[in-house]
Scaffold this active site. Structure first.
Site, PDB file in Angstrom:
ATOM      1  N   ASP A   1       0.870  -1.179   0.000  1.00 30.57           N
ATOM      2  CA  ASP A   1       0.000   0.000   0.000  1.00 30.57           C
ATOM      3  C   ASP A   1       0.910   1.234   0.000  1.00 30.57           C
ATOM      4  O   ASP A   1       2.073   1.152   0.420  1.00 30.57           O
ATOM      5  CB  ASP A   1      -0.864  -0.033   1.271  1.00 30.57           C
TER       6      ASP A   1
ATOM      7  N   ASP B   1      -0.340   5.205   0.638  1.00 30.93           N
ATOM      8  CA  ASP B   1      -0.682   6.172   1.692  1.00 30.93           C
ATOM      9  C   ASP B   1      -0.803   5.517   3.067  1.00 30.93           C
ATOM     10  O   ASP B   1      -1.571   4.568   3.247  1.00 30.93           O
ATOM     11  CB  ASP B   1      -2.014   6.860   1.353  1.00 30.93           C
TER      12      ASP B   1
ATOM     13  N   ASP C   1      -1.910  -0.649   5.838  1.00 34.62           N
ATOM     14  CA  ASP C   1      -2.350  -0.067   7.112  1.00 34.62           C
ATOM     15  C   ASP C   1      -3.862   0.037   7.254  1.00 34.62           C
ATOM     16  O   ASP C   1      -4.351   0.278   8.353  1.00 34.62           O
ATOM     17  CB  ASP C   1      -1.769   1.343   7.293  1.00 34.62           C
TER      18      ASP C   1
HETATM   19  C1  2M8 Z   1      -7.426   8.722  -1.668  1.00 35.79           C
HETATM   20  O1  2M8 Z   1      -6.925   7.503  -1.205  1.00 35.79           O
HETATM   21  C2  2M8 Z   1      -6.526   7.384   0.175  1.00 35.79           C
HETATM   22  C3  2M8 Z   1      -5.917   5.987   0.355  1.00 35.79           C
HETATM   23  O2  2M8 Z   1      -5.883   5.517   1.625  1.00 35.79           O
HETATM   24  C4  2M8 Z   1      -7.674   7.600   1.149  1.00 35.79           C
HETATM   25  O3  2M8 Z   1      -8.764   7.064   1.003  1.00 35.79           O
HETATM   26  O4  2M8 Z   1      -7.429   8.327   2.112  1.00 35.79           O
HETATM   27  C5  2M8 Z   1      -7.472   8.700  -3.205  1.00 35.79           C
HETATM   28  O5  2M8 Z   1      -8.272   9.723  -3.664  1.00 35.79           O
HETATM   29  C6  2M8 Z   1      -6.099   8.855  -3.822  1.00 35.79           C
HETATM   30  O6  2M8 Z   1      -6.232   9.000  -5.222  1.00 35.79           O
HETATM   31  C7  2M8 Z   1      -5.383  10.051  -3.224  1.00 35.79           C
HETATM   32  O7  2M8 Z   1      -4.048  10.134  -3.681  1.00 35.79           O
HETATM   33  C8  2M8 Z   1      -5.370   9.953  -1.710  1.00 35.79           C
HETATM   34  C9  2M8 Z   1      -4.713  11.159  -1.077  1.00 35.79           C
HETATM   35  O8  2M8 Z   1      -4.678  11.040   0.337  1.00 35.79           O
HETATM   36  O9  2M8 Z   1      -6.706   9.840  -1.210  1.00 35.79           O
HETATM   37 MG    MG Z   2      -3.130   3.140   3.408  1.00 38.51          MG
HETATM   38 MG    MG Z   3      -4.251   2.930   0.066  1.00 36.89          MG
END
Ligand code: 2M8
Ligand code: MG
Ligand code: MG
Length: 258
Positions: A6, A8, A215
């Site tokens: 993963d 983020d 995570d």
């Molecule tokens: C979104 O994805 C993250 C993944 O955990 C989230 O849900 O918080 C998506 O929109 C992704 O495209 C974007 O880069 C990310 C940014 O925090 O948020």
């Molecule tokens: Mg994540």
């Molecule tokens: Mg993710």
């Protein structure tokens, strides 16, 4: 051996998106010629930049929670894949549903159930930047969705359960990332990880040993699909229940835990 990760909140810090604490390990894995494969909610557009910055341009990637799979030349199959039309030489697989269909169904369900949420497609660029902390170019890339819609839930838990059921009746799934809920077709990170493991096996003639790191709740199917799983503590306050018996729980957050 393959490493699925993963981004983020795992390889990238939840708030700053920095990955410098993981650089020594990325270098060790590169030296050992072990592919590190991003498996993320992010879009193909975000991945095309990030994989270069992370030094993962030779790896395949899984974007939009499994809805988009990108295959670089070494992962392409002469008989099973069409010639890449993509300017980056990638073959792209889209096992889920098209974003246009997903957004149309979301509007129908919103009307029918009277539930409150905001989809990313309806968010202004400034609001995406404020909500995520992404730079303007990164937020623009996050907006180029192909097979999943991130949304901010603005209603209560009972409404969320009715929403989840209505989505299921339409062949749509709901999962949760660090900040957003995500709606997509009948795909998840685990199914697309399985697909890549099968592809590797058919190209190489032997099954790889696999490790996965994540995570969030949306990482559970991936962590259950790999031989060895690493759960990184999250900033999202959600319980992440992994069934994989070969589970290691990291203590550091984000790239430090990675
Ligand atoms: C979104 O994805 C993250 C993944 O955990 C989230 O849900 O918080 C998506 O929109 C992704 O495209 C974007 O880069 C990310 C940014 O925090 O948020
Ligand atoms: Mg994540
Ligand atoms: Mg993710």
């Amino acid at each position: 051996r393959l490493v699925f990760t993963d981004l983020d909140g795992s390889l990238l810090d939840h708030d700053s998106y920095d990955w410098s604490p993981a650089k020594p390990w990325l270098a060790r894995l590169a030296a050992a010629r072990i592919a590190v494969i991003p498996v993320t909610s992010k879009t193909r557009a975000e991945l095309l930049s990030l994989r270069l910055e992370l030094g993962l341009a030779k790896s395949p990637f899984i974007a939009e929670n499994g809805a988009v799979i990108g295959l670089p030349p070494a992962w392409q199959h002469a008989r099973l894949d069409r010639d890449p039309t993509d300017p980056h030489g990638l073959v792209i697989k889209t096992p889920g549903l098209d974003i246009g269909f997903i957004r149309t169904r979301l509007e129908v369900i919103r009307e029918r159930l009277g539930v409150r949420f905001q989809g990313m497609g309806a968010m202004r660029l400034e609001d995406i930047m404020a909500h995520t902390g992404l730079s303007e170019p990164a937020a623009r890339q996050a907006r180029v969705r192909e097979g999943s819609e991130p949304l901010i839930w603005q209603d209560d838990d009972a409404a969320l359960e009715r929403f989840r059921q209505a989505l299921a009746d339409d062949g749509l799934r709901l999962t949760r990332g660090g900040r957003f809920w995500h709606v997509m077709g009948e795909v998840h990170k685990g199914a697309s990880v399985d697909w890549l493991i099968e592809r590797f096996t058919s190209l190489r003639g032997s099954r790889p040993l696999t490790l996965g790191l994540g995570d969030g709740p949306n990482d559970i199917p991936m962590l259950d699909a790999v031989d060895r799983a690493v759960l990184i503590p999250g900033h999202h306050g959600q319980r992440v229940e992994v069934s994989n018996p070969m589970l290691y729980c990291a203590t550091g957050y984000g790239p430090s835990g990675w």
